[in-house]
Design an enzyme around this catalytic site. Structure first.
Site, PDB file in Angstrom:
ATOM      1  N   HIS A   9       4.923   3.708  -3.647  1.00 43.07           N
ATOM      2  CA  HIS A   9       4.116   2.608  -3.117  1.00 43.07           C
ATOM      3  C   HIS A   9       2.901   3.135  -2.349  1.00 43.07           C
ATOM      4  O   HIS A   9       2.886   4.263  -1.851  1.00 43.07           O
ATOM      5  CB  HIS A   9       4.952   1.715  -2.193  1.00 43.07           C
ATOM      6  CG  HIS A   9       5.370   2.403  -0.921  1.00 43.07           C
ATOM      7  ND1 HIS A   9       4.541   2.516   0.179  1.00 43.07           N
ATOM      8  CD2 HIS A   9       6.524   3.021  -0.585  1.00 43.07           C
ATOM      9  CE1 HIS A   9       5.166   3.168   1.145  1.00 43.07           C
ATOM     10  NE2 HIS A   9       6.369   3.490   0.701  1.00 43.07           N
ATOM     11  N   GLU A  90      13.874   1.920  -0.615  1.00 42.70           N
ATOM     12  CA  GLU A  90      13.865   3.134   0.192  1.00 42.70           C
ATOM     13  C   GLU A  90      15.235   3.356   0.812  1.00 42.70           C
ATOM     14  O   GLU A  90      16.042   2.411   0.927  1.00 42.70           O
ATOM     15  CB  GLU A  90      12.797   3.012   1.286  1.00 42.70           C
ATOM     16  CG  GLU A  90      12.657   4.201   2.223  1.00 42.70           C
ATOM     17  CD  GLU A  90      12.315   5.499   1.508  1.00 42.70           C
ATOM     18  OE1 GLU A  90      13.207   6.016   0.798  1.00 42.70           O
ATOM     19  OE2 GLU A  90      11.182   5.992   1.657  1.00 42.70           O
TER      20      GLU A  90
END
Length: 244
Positions: A9, A90
């Site tokens: 990201h 994550e």
């Protein structure tokens, strides 16, 4: 065979400030949006047939922005949808989420554990993250093998998969590819991936191996079936954050 592009990201303010995000749902900052827009230009001609993203906002928004210039995304008949997958999130850092990265490192040192193996209270363990990365890859291979043997002919330019995820997940993913699946990288993959950086692989299913046996592959077997194409490739001059 299919091609797999994995993307970290773009930048958030927490990245810039050196704060551990984990599964906190932080948005992109202005730099991050510019990084995602630059990524969009660089992958505009990629013909993605399958798109996966973490469901956390920073990954989802990176994915959506990165596809704004994509040729297939402009074609309503061919446009693949983005599949949001919590498996791509994550690592959870538990009680350390929202705290400065150096605090995490200090806590690991006080515990006498290397920071990449340290598990704070209420956090996801490194081993659990590694297992999650492996499970995602196995499931993806099984899915793509079904596509190859089923509707593969519907994709005249081949099967091209895009995955947008996070830094710690990617480090576990790369480690798994090297150690369990004997993927050989031609340059250093130990460094943290840049925000909006990408890595590309070509995956050829081993001959005489069914999807059910993929999970049993170990280091040293079928070394040619997974090819590293490029690593941490970026196409812009925006300052890159390297914190989690």
């Amino acid at each position: 065979m299919f091609q797999l592009m994995v993307v970290r990201h773009a930048e958030t303010q927490f990245n810039k400030d050196g704060i551990l995000q984990g599964q906190l749902d932080e948005p992109l900052n202005d730099t991050g949006r510019k990084q995602a827009e630059a990524l969009a230009q660089s992958i505009a001609k990629e013909q993605f047939t399958h798109i996966f993203s973490s469901d956390l906002k920073r990954a989802k928004d990176t994915c959506q922005i990165a596809l704004t210039r994509n040729v297939l995304q402009q074609d309503g008949n061919l446009k693949p949808s983005i599949m949001l997958d919590p498996m791509l999130r994550e690592r959870s850092y538990g009680c350390m989420e929202g705290r400065l990265r150096y605090e995490f490192i200090d806590a690991a040192q006080q515990a006498g554990i290397e920071s990449n193996m340290f598990t704070p209270a209420e956090a996801e363990s490194y081993i659990a993250l590694q297992k999650r990365a492996e499970d995602f890859f196995i499931n993806l291979c099984k899915m793509m093998q079904t596509v190859v043997h089923g509707t593969g002919s519907n994709f005249p330019y081949g099967i091209n998969v895009l995955v947008v995820t996070h830094g710690a997940f990617l480090r576990s993913f790369y480690k798994m590819l090297k150690e369990k699946f004997a993927c050989v990288f031609y340059n250093d993959i130990g460094v943290r991936m840049s925000n909006a950086g990408r890595t590309t692989f070509e995956i050829c299913f081993p001959p005489n191996k069914s999807s059910e046996t993929l999970q049993s592959l170990t280091n040293g077997q079928d070394e040619t079936w997974l090819k590293h194409v490029n690593v941490n490739c970026t196409d812009f001059d925006i300052p890159i954050s390297r914190s989690r």
